[in-house]
Design a protein around this motif. Structure first.
Motif, mmCIF file in Angstrom:
data_model
loop_
_atom_site.group_PDB
_atom_site.id
_atom_site.type_symbol
_atom_site.label_atom_id
_atom_site.label_comp_id
_atom_site.label_asym_id
_atom_site.label_seq_id
_atom_site.Cartn_x
_atom_site.Cartn_y
_atom_site.Cartn_z
ATOM 1 N N MET A 176 28.810 49.284 20.848
ATOM 2 C CA MET A 176 28.771 48.286 21.912
ATOM 3 C C MET A 176 28.276 48.931 23.215
ATOM 4 O O MET A 176 28.820 49.941 23.667
ATOM 5 N N PRO A 177 27.167 48.415 23.792
ATOM 6 C CA PRO A 177 26.615 49.035 24.996
ATOM 7 C C PRO A 177 27.580 48.910 26.177
ATOM 8 O O PRO A 177 28.277 47.916 26.337
ATOM 9 N N SER A 178 27.611 49.961 27.003
ATOM 10 C CA SER A 178 28.488 49.945 28.175
ATOM 11 C C SER A 178 27.868 49.115 29.285
ATOM 12 O O SER A 178 26.643 48.991 29.382
ATOM 13 N N LEU A 179 28.713 48.552 30.109
ATOM 14 C CA LEU A 179 28.240 47.734 31.217
ATOM 15 C C LEU A 179 27.830 48.623 32.381
ATOM 16 O O LEU A 179 28.476 49.635 32.671
ATOM 17 N N SER A 180 26.759 48.237 33.059
ATOM 18 C CA SER A 180 26.315 48.982 34.233
ATOM 19 C C SER A 180 27.280 48.722 35.383
ATOM 20 O O SER A 180 27.989 47.709 35.399
ATOM 21 N N PRO A 181 27.327 49.643 36.371
ATOM 22 C CA PRO A 181 28.203 49.417 37.530
ATOM 23 C C PRO A 181 27.919 48.096 38.231
ATOM 24 O O PRO A 181 28.859 47.395 38.647
ATOM 25 N N ASP A 182 26.642 47.738 38.365
ATOM 26 C CA ASP A 182 26.293 46.472 39.019
ATOM 27 C C ASP A 182 26.810 45.273 38.232
ATOM 28 O O ASP A 182 27.258 44.279 38.820
ATOM 29 N N MET A 183 26.737 45.364 36.900
ATOM 30 C CA MET A 183 27.231 44.261 36.080
ATOM 31 C C MET A 183 28.740 44.114 36.213
ATOM 32 O O MET A 183 29.267 43.002 36.281
ATOM 33 N N ILE A 184 29.443 45.231 36.294
ATOM 34 C CA ILE A 184 30.902 45.186 36.463
ATOM 35 C C ILE A 184 31.257 44.526 37.796
ATOM 36 O O ILE A 184 32.153 43.677 37.875
ATOM 37 N N ILE A 185 30.526 44.920 38.865
ATOM 38 C CA ILE A 185 30.783 44.322 40.179
ATOM 39 C C ILE A 185 30.445 42.835 40.168
ATOM 40 O O ILE A 185 31.166 42.011 40.748
ATOM 41 N N LEU A 186 29.348 42.465 39.477
ATOM 42 C CA LEU A 186 28.985 41.048 39.388
ATOM 43 C C LEU A 186 30.084 40.246 38.703
ATOM 44 O O LEU A 186 30.416 39.136 39.141
ATOM 45 N N ILE A 187 30.645 40.786 37.636
ATOM 46 C CA ILE A 187 31.726 40.092 36.930
ATOM 47 C C ILE A 187 32.919 39.915 37.864
ATOM 48 O O ILE A 187 33.540 38.840 37.906
ATOM 49 N N LEU A 188 33.229 40.952 38.646
ATOM 50 C CA LEU A 188 34.315 40.844 39.630
ATOM 51 C C LEU A 188 34.012 39.760 40.661
ATOM 52 O O LEU A 188 34.893 38.989 41.046
ATOM 53 N N VAL A 189 32.752 39.707 41.096
ATOM 54 C CA VAL A 189 32.341 38.703 42.081
ATOM 55 C C VAL A 189 32.526 37.297 41.526
ATOM 56 O O VAL A 189 33.064 36.410 42.205
ATOM 57 N N VAL A 190 32.079 37.083 40.294
ATOM 58 C CA VAL A 190 32.198 35.751 39.686
ATOM 59 C C VAL A 190 33.669 35.366 39.529
ATOM 60 O O VAL A 190 34.062 34.230 39.836
ATOM 61 N N ILE A 191 34.489 36.307 39.070
ATOM 62 C CA ILE A 191 35.920 36.023 38.912
ATOM 63 C C ILE A 191 36.546 35.665 40.257
ATOM 64 O O ILE A 191 37.299 34.687 40.376
ATOM 65 N N MET A 192 36.216 36.450 41.292
ATOM 66 C CA MET A 192 36.795 36.188 42.606
ATOM 67 C C MET A 192 36.253 34.902 43.219
ATOM 68 O O MET A 192 36.970 34.166 43.898
ATOM 69 N N ALA A 193 34.969 34.615 42.979
ATOM 70 C CA ALA A 193 34.386 33.378 43.512
ATOM 71 C C ALA A 193 35.047 32.156 42.888
ATOM 72 O O ALA A 193 35.372 31.181 43.584
ATOM 73 N N LEU A 194 35.265 32.212 41.596
ATOM 74 C CA LEU A 194 35.918 31.085 40.922
ATOM 75 C C LEU A 194 37.398 31.011 41.307
ATOM 76 O O LEU A 194 37.966 29.914 41.393
ATOM 77 N N SER A 195 38.003 32.169 41.576
ATOM 78 C CA SER A 195 39.385 32.169 42.074
ATOM 79 C C SER A 195 39.446 31.522 43.449
ATOM 80 O O SER A 195 40.361 30.746 43.750
ATOM 81 N N PHE A 196 38.459 31.844 44.288
ATOM 82 C CA PHE A 196 38.375 31.215 45.612
ATOM 83 C C PHE A 196 38.226 29.707 45.476
ATOM 84 O O PHE A 196 38.867 28.935 46.195
ATOM 85 N N ASP A 197 37.384 29.276 44.529
ATOM 86 C CA ASP A 197 37.174 27.850 44.303
ATOM 87 C C ASP A 197 38.460 27.183 43.832
ATOM 88 O O ASP A 197 38.787 26.067 44.258
ATOM 89 N N PHE A 198 39.178 27.860 42.941
ATOM 90 C CA PHE A 198 40.457 27.342 42.457
ATOM 91 C C PHE A 198 41.440 27.207 43.611
ATOM 92 O O PHE A 198 42.097 26.173 43.781
ATOM 93 N N ILE A 199 41.552 28.267 44.425
ATOM 94 C CA ILE A 199 42.461 28.238 45.576
ATOM 95 C C ILE A 199 42.026 27.162 46.568
ATOM 96 O O ILE A 199 42.856 26.446 47.131
ATOM 97 N N ASN A 200 40.716 27.031 46.765
ATOM 98 C CA ASN A 200 40.185 25.990 47.633
ATOM 99 C C ASN A 200 40.604 24.615 47.128
ATOM 100 O O ASN A 200 40.937 23.719 47.907
ATOM 101 N N GLY A 201 40.627 24.455 45.801
ATOM 102 C CA GLY A 201 41.031 23.189 45.220
ATOM 103 C C GLY A 201 42.450 22.816 45.576
ATOM 104 O O GLY A 201 42.721 21.709 46.039
ATOM 105 N N PHE A 202 43.412 23.744 45.385
ATOM 106 C CA PHE A 202 44.792 23.365 45.710
ATOM 107 C C PHE A 202 45.068 23.452 47.208
ATOM 108 O O PHE A 202 45.934 22.746 47.730
ATOM 109 N N HIS A 203 44.301 24.304 47.905
ATOM 110 C CA HIS A 203 44.462 24.419 49.355
ATOM 111 C C HIS A 203 44.014 23.132 50.047
ATOM 112 O O HIS A 203 44.626 22.679 51.014
#
Length: 339
Positions: free
Chosen positions: A1-28
């Motif tokens: 299984m190929p390893s993820l590049s550092p940029d890809m790891i950061i992108l995944i973190l960004v997407v997770i946090m962006a969707l978390s922000f959207d979720f929080i925005n929803g209940f906020h």
């Protein structure tokens, strides 16, 4: 299984946090759309949240203009060497601010928090010169003028409606306005999704471009379908959780709300949010809705509005942009060292 590049790891973190922000925005921000209808018992809390969740989802899937503004007007994603970390810092700042204000029951602006976070992180990464001042100023102007317009519109709408129903029987009129509140709250929920969810779509797309994972075709800043769907679903899920602390503030602490005043405030704010969305401009739904309520209250009796609480909310509005900007710049410095 190929390893993820550092940029890809950061992108995944960004997407997770962006969707978390959207979720929080929803209940906020759930309270913004349903507080008045819940407080007047036009809708039960459960029914109001179901309606708001569904219409937030539909609204989020309908427009992309605001997303393009957020993704390309504050800074050029092609010019940032460390754009993924910039976005990560901006999201961290916005999420922290949203949670702090939610905990204290203050209806602050998720939009201000995100935009302040983006600007602060960009400045922290590349200096003030990296900000697209024309685009940033146009966004800030929309954020400033939309609540002022909402106050005036709310003041005017309640005056007109009150004159129309002045000689009508009280109880049947109240019942009618409770029914109308359902329509206005539904429109408000749709407009909230159409404007607020776009901000998350825009920042994810910004990250995709700045990280080299996406290249706009012919200069067209298009939003990928998976980004639209994931942001819309995240906001709808967040809305389904509800924000009871802020519902309590919006629904009764600012002023005593009756069906006619609740309908007038909801109608006014829904119109303003829809108009600004049509012009592809992000607004703070919190600011617009709160200002509509204040305008309605001030038109009936100046002392009916609890101006002390309104002043506390206003202070939060004023400090959100600089506070989240500084917090995001600090987050960028920390992330830049460790990532």
């Amino acid at each position: 299984m190929p390893s993820l590049s550092p940029d890809m790891i950061i992108l995944i973190l960004v997407v997770i946090m962006a969707l978390s922000f959207d979720f929080i925005n929803g209940f906020h921000d759930t309270a913004n759309a349903i507080a008045t209808s819940v407080s007047t018992r036009a809708l039960s809390p459960r029914t109001a949240i179901i309606i708001a969740s569904f219409l937030n989802l539909i609204g989020a899937l309908t427009y992309t203009g605001v997303a393009k503004t957020i993704g390309g007007s504050i800074a050029d994603p092609f010019q940032l060497e460390n754009g993924l970390v910039v976005v990560l810092a901006a999201l961290t700042s916005a999420i922290l601010w949203n949670l702090i204000t939610w905990w204290f029951g203050i209806p602050s602006s998720s939009s201000h928090a995100l935009i302040g976070g983006i600007a602060g992180a960009v400045v922290g990464a590349a200096g003030v010169g990296s900000i697209n001042m024309a685009g940033f100023i146009s966004i800030v102007q929309a954020l400033i003028f939309s609540p002022l317009i909402a106050f005036v519109v709310g003041f005017t709408v309640i005056k007109i409606i009150s004159a129309i129903v002045a000689n009508m029987a009280y109880h049947p009129t109240n019942k009618g306005f409770r029914m109308l509140q359902v329509v206005a709250a539904s429109w408000q929920s749709f407009s909230h999704g159409a404007n607020d969810a776009q901000k998350t779509m825009g920042i994810i797309t910004f990250a995709l471009i700045s990280g080299g994972f996406m290249t706009p075709e012919n200069g067209d800043f298009s939003i990928p379908l998976w980004v639209k769907i994931s942001a819309a679903v995240a906001m709808a899920l967040g809305t389904s959780v509800g924000g009871w602390r802020i519902i309590k503030t919006m629904g009764g602490k600012i002023m005593k709300i009756k069906p006619i005043s609740g309908f007038s405030a909801d109608l006014s704010s829904a119109m303003i949010i829809t108009i600004f969305t049509a012009f592809k401009l992000p607004v703070s739904t919190t600011h617009v809705i709160t200002s509509s309520i204040l305008g309605v209250g001030a038109s009936q009796k100046f002392s009916a509005v609890k101006w002390g609480l309104a002043g506390r909310i206003l202070v939060t509005w004023v400090i959100t942009l600089p506070a989240t900007g500084l917090l995001a710049a600090a987050c960028y410095v920390v992330y830049d060292v460790f990532l």
